[in-house]
Design an enzyme around this catalytic site. Structure first.
Site, PDB file in Angstrom:
ATOM      1  N   ASP A  77       0.831  -1.205   0.000  1.00  0.00           N
ATOM      2  CA  ASP A  77       0.000   0.000   0.000  1.00  0.00           C
ATOM      3  C   ASP A  77       0.863   1.251   0.000  1.00  0.00           C
ATOM      4  O   ASP A  77       2.063   1.208   0.287  1.00  0.00           O
ATOM      5  CB  ASP A  77      -0.936   0.008   1.202  1.00  0.00           C
ATOM      6  N   ASP A 114       7.471   4.590  -1.318  1.00  0.00           N
ATOM      7  CA  ASP A 114       7.236   4.019   0.004  1.00  0.00           C
ATOM      8  C   ASP A 114       5.939   3.213  -0.066  1.00  0.00           C
ATOM      9  O   ASP A 114       4.862   3.781   0.043  1.00  0.00           O
ATOM     10  CB  ASP A 114       7.146   5.139   1.042  1.00  0.00           C
ATOM     11  N   GLU A 144       0.098  -1.376   5.557  1.00  0.00           N
ATOM     12  CA  GLU A 144       1.127  -1.017   6.533  1.00  0.00           C
ATOM     13  C   GLU A 144       0.931   0.402   7.040  1.00  0.00           C
ATOM     14  O   GLU A 144       1.146   0.696   8.219  1.00  0.00           O
ATOM     15  CB  GLU A 144       2.510  -1.165   5.880  1.00  0.00           C
ATOM     16  N   GLU A 145       0.505   1.293   6.156  1.00  0.00           N
ATOM     17  CA  GLU A 145       0.521   2.723   6.459  1.00  0.00           C
ATOM     18  C   GLU A 145      -0.556   3.167   7.441  1.00  0.00           C
ATOM     19  O   GLU A 145      -0.419   4.199   8.081  1.00  0.00           O
ATOM     20  CB  GLU A 145       0.397   3.534   5.160  1.00  0.00           C
ATOM     21  N   HIS A 458       5.254  10.492   2.436  1.00  0.00           N
ATOM     22  CA  HIS A 458       3.915  10.826   2.935  1.00  0.00           C
ATOM     23  C   HIS A 458       3.499  12.231   2.548  1.00  0.00           C
ATOM     24  O   HIS A 458       2.534  12.769   3.098  1.00  0.00           O
ATOM     25  CB  HIS A 458       3.796  10.644   4.458  1.00  0.00           C
TER      26      HIS A 458
END
Length: 486
Positions: A77, A114, A144-145, A458
């Protein structure tokens, strides 16, 4: 640098394909299907667990069947953030990457390196026929995020390797051997709407252009937080003038990012509106001076806007007081000299969303010491409880403790020295890695984490340093070649 110069080509080709596939956190179904079909079409042993994690196994090259099994692991993700004015549907549209000197970045959005670049490295290894390796298990975790729920949902036995190399780190030349644990704290203020006092003038304040960043790995850089700045201005104004009323406050999107923009709507007595505007200009100038090193492109606007019902006064005051008071940033530094001054404990107020009858605040706490994580969560929770909010803490995820007798660390470090004629930096990371959860379910699994250099993850400024991908590729292949026998 042009597209033909992207090396290793096999990795960047896989990354380009991955960036055509929508994969927001918790909505990775298209990526899961892509990986499953990819593995099966290449004749490899491929499985999807009930959580949605994917594993693709590749047999050893001839003569290396007796080597220990290595797990290569990345998360599928990506954080989906964009510039305020950029149009994209993250559930349908591809990421538009482009080359900027030695960097790869994206048009108006997060790049997805990422951890799309980690996934691309794994797929490139699975596809290659000219590298030496023992048995390999390539694992792609979901979500994961936004909570590490893929790793959390993975059952013991899904992975069977002896070593695990996590490819979710962001500084080439640094070998990560521990990570922080983390929890989220969600606070809710409930209220009734009411009409603004007669003679009110409505203003919309907006702040954008902050650098933002990852709330773990970038918290030590002391960048500006849009929520704290806007809250600070509101606190100042309600202390100066009677009759200032709050109608809206919205900022931030993800629990694991430092908020880079935000806005509020307030009603002020007509006779003080020019004073408020003047205060805004002075405040903006002062804050720009405070953050003249870290945040050099702040954009401040304060304009008239349409009238609307406001939040009941006492709730709004309590909310603003709590924003002023709540701890934000670094709380403690690691005392272990082996971790070289790394941040131990921190908190980041990440997002605020105002709806018709409530305001929701989400903040993220991290620590390498679980008792201090509990204390940090309690500190944040107490501030909002005193202000009258409802407070809930997530279950979170555990820290990954450094392993003093790690065989894999020695292999990885020795390989790096041999290839690049310098020592790598061996350290912990203040971000959360899935290794923390794996260490609970697979206590004998020997793990490290490394990856190419990323910056501004991010955020829409996310970028990948292209030459470091080749370095990580060469390093990883050398490590695989030198895995010992069982």
């Amino acid at each position: 640098m042009n597209k033909s110069e992207l090396k290793p080509a096999v990795v960047f080709e896989q990354f380009a394909k991955i960036n055509q596939i929508p994969r927001p956190s918790k909505r990775e179904e298209k990526m899961i299907e892509y990986l499953k079909s990819w593995g099966e079409s290449h004749g490899l042993d491929t499985h999807v667990d009930e959580t949605g994690n994917v594993i693709i196994r590749k047999p050893a090259t001839p003569g290396m069947e007796d080597r220990k099994t290595v797990v290569l692991q990345s998360h599928m993700d990506m954080v989906c953030d964009k510039l305020v004015d950029y149009e994209i549907d993250f559930d349908r549209d591809p990421i538009k990457a482009y080359i900027d000197g030695e960097w790869l970045t994206a048009e108006g959005t997060t790049l997805g390196a990422d951890d799309g670049i980690g996934c691309a490295i794994e797929l490139a290894i699975l596809e290659s026929s000219d590298i030496e390796h023992g048995p390999i298990e390539c694992v792609f975790t979901r979500d994961e995020e936004t909570g590490l729920t893929g790793a959390e949902g993975m059952k013991a036995g899904f992975m069977t390797g002896d070593y695990l190399i996590n490819l979710d780190s962001e500084d080439e030349g640094e070998i990560f051997v521990s990570c922080a644990g983390g929890r989220n704290t969600t606070c809710l203020f409930r209220f009734q709407r009411e009409a603004a006092p007669a003679g009110s003038f409505f203003l919309r304040g907006q702040l954008k252009g902050l650098v933002g960043g990852h709330s773990g790995d970038d918290i030590n850089k002391q960048r500006a937080n849009a929520i704290k700045l806007l809250g600070r201005f509101l606190y100042q104004e309600i202390q100066r003038y009677d009759g200032v009323r709050l109608a809206q406050f919205n900022s931030g999107k993800m629990h694991n990012a430092i908020p880079r923009d935000g806005s509020f709507v307030i009603a002020v007595p007509n006779e003080v509106k020019e004073h408020v505007k003047a205060d805004w200009n002075v405040f903006a100038s002062q804050v720009e001076e405070e953050f003249h090193v870290t945040d050099t492109s702040m954009v401040w606007t304060l304009d008239s806007t349409d009238a609307e019902p406001v939040i009941e006064e006492q709730v709004a005051r309590n909310f603003i007081f709590a924003l002023q008071a709540v701890d934000n940033g670094i709380y403690a530094i690691c005392q272990d000299p082996a971790l070289n001054g790394m941040v131990e404990t921190s908190s980041n107020i990440a997002s605020i969303e105002t709806s018709a009858n409530d305001i929701k605040i989400v903040s993220s706490q991290r620590s390498n010491v679980m008792s201090n994580l509990d204390n940090m969560c309690a500190t944040i929770g107490a501030c909002f409880l005193l202000a009258g909010a409802e407070v809930k803490h997530s279950d979170g995820y555990p820290a990954w403790k450094m392993r003093s007798n790690s065989e894999l660390q020695k292999i990885v470090i020795d390989s790096y020295k041999k290839l690049f004629h310098k020592d790598p930096i061996v350290r912990g990371i203040h971000a959360g890695l899935e290794c923390g959860l794996f260490s609970e379910r697979y206590p004998n699994l020997d793990m490290v984490s490394f990856g190419p250099t990323l910056r501004y993850v991010h955020t829409p400024d996310e970028r990948l340093l292209i030459p470091t991908v080749q370095m990580v590729w060469d390093h990883l292949l050398d490590v695989l070649k030198n895995i010992p026998r069982k």
